[in-house]
Design a protein around this motif. Structure first.
Motif, PDB file in Angstrom:
ATOM      1  N   PHE A   1       0.813  -1.229  -0.038  1.00  0.00           N
ATOM      2  CA  PHE A   1       0.273   0.081   0.006  1.00  0.00           C
ATOM      3  C   PHE A   1       0.815   1.262  -0.040  1.00  0.00           C
ATOM      4  O   PHE A   1       2.007   1.072   0.325  1.00  0.00           O
ATOM      5  N   ILE A   2       0.378   2.258  -0.503  1.00  0.00           N
ATOM      6  CA  ILE A   2       1.088   3.474  -0.502  1.00  0.00           C
ATOM      7  C   ILE A   2      -0.066   4.657   0.369  1.00  0.00           C
ATOM      8  O   ILE A   2      -1.166   4.636   0.423  1.00  0.00           O
ATOM      9  N   LEU A   3       0.778   5.419   1.025  1.00  0.00           N
ATOM     10  CA  LEU A   3       0.076   6.740   1.719  1.00  0.00           C
ATOM     11  C   LEU A   3       0.180   7.750   0.955  1.00  0.00           C
ATOM     12  O   LEU A   3       1.187   8.552   0.580  1.00  0.00           O
ATOM     13  N   VAL A   4      -1.270   8.391   0.463  1.00  0.00           N
ATOM     14  CA  VAL A   4      -1.095   9.373  -0.404  1.00  0.00           C
ATOM     15  C   VAL A   4      -1.836  10.518   0.514  1.00  0.00           C
ATOM     16  O   VAL A   4      -2.959  10.545   0.961  1.00  0.00           O
ATOM     17  N   SER A   5      -1.283  11.774   0.305  1.00  0.00           N
ATOM     18  CA  SER A   5      -1.819  13.150   0.731  1.00  0.00           C
ATOM     19  C   SER A   5      -2.461  13.850  -0.430  1.00  0.00           C
ATOM     20  O   SER A   5      -2.518  13.605  -1.548  1.00  0.00           O
ATOM     21  N   GLU A   6      -3.048  14.680   0.021  1.00  0.00           N
ATOM     22  CA  GLU A   6      -3.781  15.783  -0.959  1.00  0.00           C
ATOM     23  C   GLU A   6      -3.460  17.200  -0.438  1.00  0.00           C
ATOM     24  O   GLU A   6      -4.350  17.840  -0.372  1.00  0.00           O
ATOM     25  N   TRP A   7      -2.084  17.335  -0.324  1.00  0.00           N
ATOM     26  CA  TRP A   7      -1.617  18.863  -0.079  1.00  0.00           C
ATOM     27  C   TRP A   7      -1.548  19.631  -1.218  1.00  0.00           C
ATOM     28  O   TRP A   7      -1.468  21.096  -1.221  1.00  0.00           O
ATOM     29  N   GLY A   8      -0.950  18.954  -2.430  1.00  0.00           N
ATOM     30  CA  GLY A   8      -0.494  19.898  -3.677  1.00  0.00           C
ATOM     31  C   GLY A   8       0.986  20.405  -3.542  1.00  0.00           C
ATOM     32  O   GLY A   8       1.161  21.314  -4.112  1.00  0.00           O
ATOM     33  N   LYS A   9       1.492  19.720  -2.376  1.00  0.00           N
ATOM     34  CA  LYS A   9       3.011  20.045  -2.424  1.00  0.00           C
ATOM     35  C   LYS A   9       3.774  18.836  -2.118  1.00  0.00           C
ATOM     36  O   LYS A   9       4.248  18.351  -1.151  1.00  0.00           O
ATOM     37  N   PRO A  10       4.089  18.160  -3.273  1.00  0.00           N
ATOM     38  CA  PRO A  10       4.639  16.864  -3.046  1.00  0.00           C
ATOM     39  C   PRO A  10       5.971  16.844  -2.346  1.00  0.00           C
ATOM     40  O   PRO A  10       6.191  15.699  -1.606  1.00  0.00           O
ATOM     41  N   ALA A  11       7.111  17.576  -2.501  1.00  0.00           N
ATOM     42  CA  ALA A  11       8.071  17.436  -1.837  1.00  0.00           C
ATOM     43  C   ALA A  11       8.086  17.583  -0.453  1.00  0.00           C
ATOM     44  O   ALA A  11       8.593  16.947   0.361  1.00  0.00           O
ATOM     45  N   ARG A  12       7.050  18.607  -0.128  1.00  0.00           N
ATOM     46  CA  ARG A  12       6.935  18.776   1.451  1.00  0.00           C
ATOM     47  C   ARG A  12       6.370  17.574   2.114  1.00  0.00           C
ATOM     48  O   ARG A  12       6.593  16.999   3.167  1.00  0.00           O
ATOM     49  N   ALA A  13       5.084  17.089   1.302  1.00  0.00           N
ATOM     50  CA  ALA A  13       4.385  15.804   1.790  1.00  0.00           C
ATOM     51  C   ALA A  13       5.223  14.597   1.962  1.00  0.00           C
ATOM     52  O   ALA A  13       5.374  13.941   3.005  1.00  0.00           O
ATOM     53  N   VAL A  14       6.159  14.380   1.033  1.00  0.00           N
ATOM     54  CA  VAL A  14       7.052  13.243   1.000  1.00  0.00           C
ATOM     55  C   VAL A  14       7.990  13.186   2.165  1.00  0.00           C
ATOM     56  O   VAL A  14       8.340  12.328   2.949  1.00  0.00           O
ATOM     57  N   TRP A  15       8.537  14.508   2.435  1.00  0.00           N
ATOM     58  CA  TRP A  15       9.580  14.694   3.486  1.00  0.00           C
ATOM     59  C   TRP A  15       8.803  14.436   4.809  1.00  0.00           C
ATOM     60  O   TRP A  15       9.539  14.120   5.916  1.00  0.00           O
ATOM     61  N   THR A  16       7.572  14.644   4.879  1.00  0.00           N
ATOM     62  CA  THR A  16       6.974  14.448   6.360  1.00  0.00           C
ATOM     63  C   THR A  16       6.381  12.931   6.369  1.00  0.00           C
ATOM     64  O   THR A  16       6.007  12.541   7.503  1.00  0.00           O
ATOM     65  N   GLY A  17       6.588  12.169   5.308  1.00  0.00           N
ATOM     66  CA  GLY A  17       6.368  10.734   5.669  1.00  0.00           C
ATOM     67  C   GLY A  17       5.361  10.188   4.565  1.00  0.00           C
ATOM     68  O   GLY A  17       5.157   8.804   4.690  1.00  0.00           O
TER      69      GLY A  17
END
Length: 286
Positions: A1-17
């Protein structure tokens, strides 16, 4: 599975986990510049211009590429950018586009680096319903939330109800899964071809490289792993153009194009995907 955010800021989202984050219509015009730059296709007045994927051919792919590669390089191998066809907050990607235009847009989505996300119904080019009444605070967004169109008939096969929560497209030529499955040249079958291509070839994986060869109309790029590569050429504009290509290729997708030796003639609104054959090692003689 993958954990997907909906922030619109990919680099920041990946940096936070998170493993993946979408490029969205907020924070930066990059995603909007692809499909929803025009007023009416856009949900805000913040970013207004000309979509790159529009037959008028007045867009600028560099608006997207500059931001995309900036985020892509920051992420590295730690996660991925999610490239979406749309979501429940946006007018559908098919709004104001023909099935032919949709083929070019979907070829882009499904051959780019990252993780493609296809919003239900976009694989058959469902239209955005402008005049449906708002439900549960959907307002203008409600038009992107109408039921899936499976087949001809009542409510397009989604429901037997006489009073469905939302209506389906009433136009006589409204696309359906049933109709497109039986048409080998349909948008749905193109999407199926591209998904299979992506699954079976590491050149489209997160570990591959993307080389941009042309940034106008057409947009031309390579996806590369080692000595294997695929060439993708996209011409969303309703005018002809030409591309020089290697002579040794295996064509996978060719929509409104002709190939002659090392020359690709692209008609208006066209796309092309081909595997570039490996170079043979020179024979040795004693």
């Amino acid at each position: 599975f993958i954990l997907v955010s909906e922030w619109g800021k990919p680099a920041r989202a990946v940096w936070t986990g998170f493993d993946c984050d979408f490029l969205l219509h907020s924070y930066h015009p990059a995603y909007t510049s692809l499909f929803r730059h025009e007023e009416g296709r856009n949900v805000t007045r913040e970013y207004i211009g000309n979509s790159y994927f529009d037959k008028a051919g007045k867009g600028d792919i560099r608006i997207f590429l500059e931001h995309f590669f900036s985020e892509y390089e920051k992420i590295g191998e730690d996660g991925a950018i999610g490239l979406i066809t749309g979501n429940h907050d946006l007018p559908r990607i098919g709004y104001g586009r023909t099935q032919e235009e949709m083929k070019v847009a979907m070829t882009f989505i499904l051959t780019m680096p990252g993780v493609p996300f296809v919003y239900y119904g976009d694989e058959i080019g469902m239209d955005f319903a402008k005049d449906v009444p708002s439900k549960e605070g959907g307002y203008i967004r409600t038009g992107a939330r109408t039921p899936m169109q499976w087949k001809a008939g009542k409510n397009h096969g989604f429901s037997h109800s006489d009073t469905p929560y939302l209506p389906t497209d009433a136009k006589p030529d409204a696309p359906t899964v049933e109709q497109q499955l039986s048409d080998e040249k349909s948008l749905l079958n193109l999407v199926r071809t591209l998904v299979k291509l992506r699954v079976e070839n590491p050149e489209f994986s997160q570990a591959s490289t993307m080389n941009v060869l042309a940034e106008g109309y057409p947009f031309v790029y390579e996806r590369v792993v080692g000595d294997k590569k695929f060439l993708i050429a996209l011409n969303p504009a309703d005018r002809e153009c030409s591309v020089a290509i290697p002579s040794a290729i295996k064509t996978v997708v060719a929509h409104n194009v002709s190939v002659d030796n090392q020359h690709l003639q692209m008609g208006g609104i066209s796309c092309f995907v081909a595997e570039i054959a490996r170079r043979k090692r020179p024979e040795s003689f004693c």
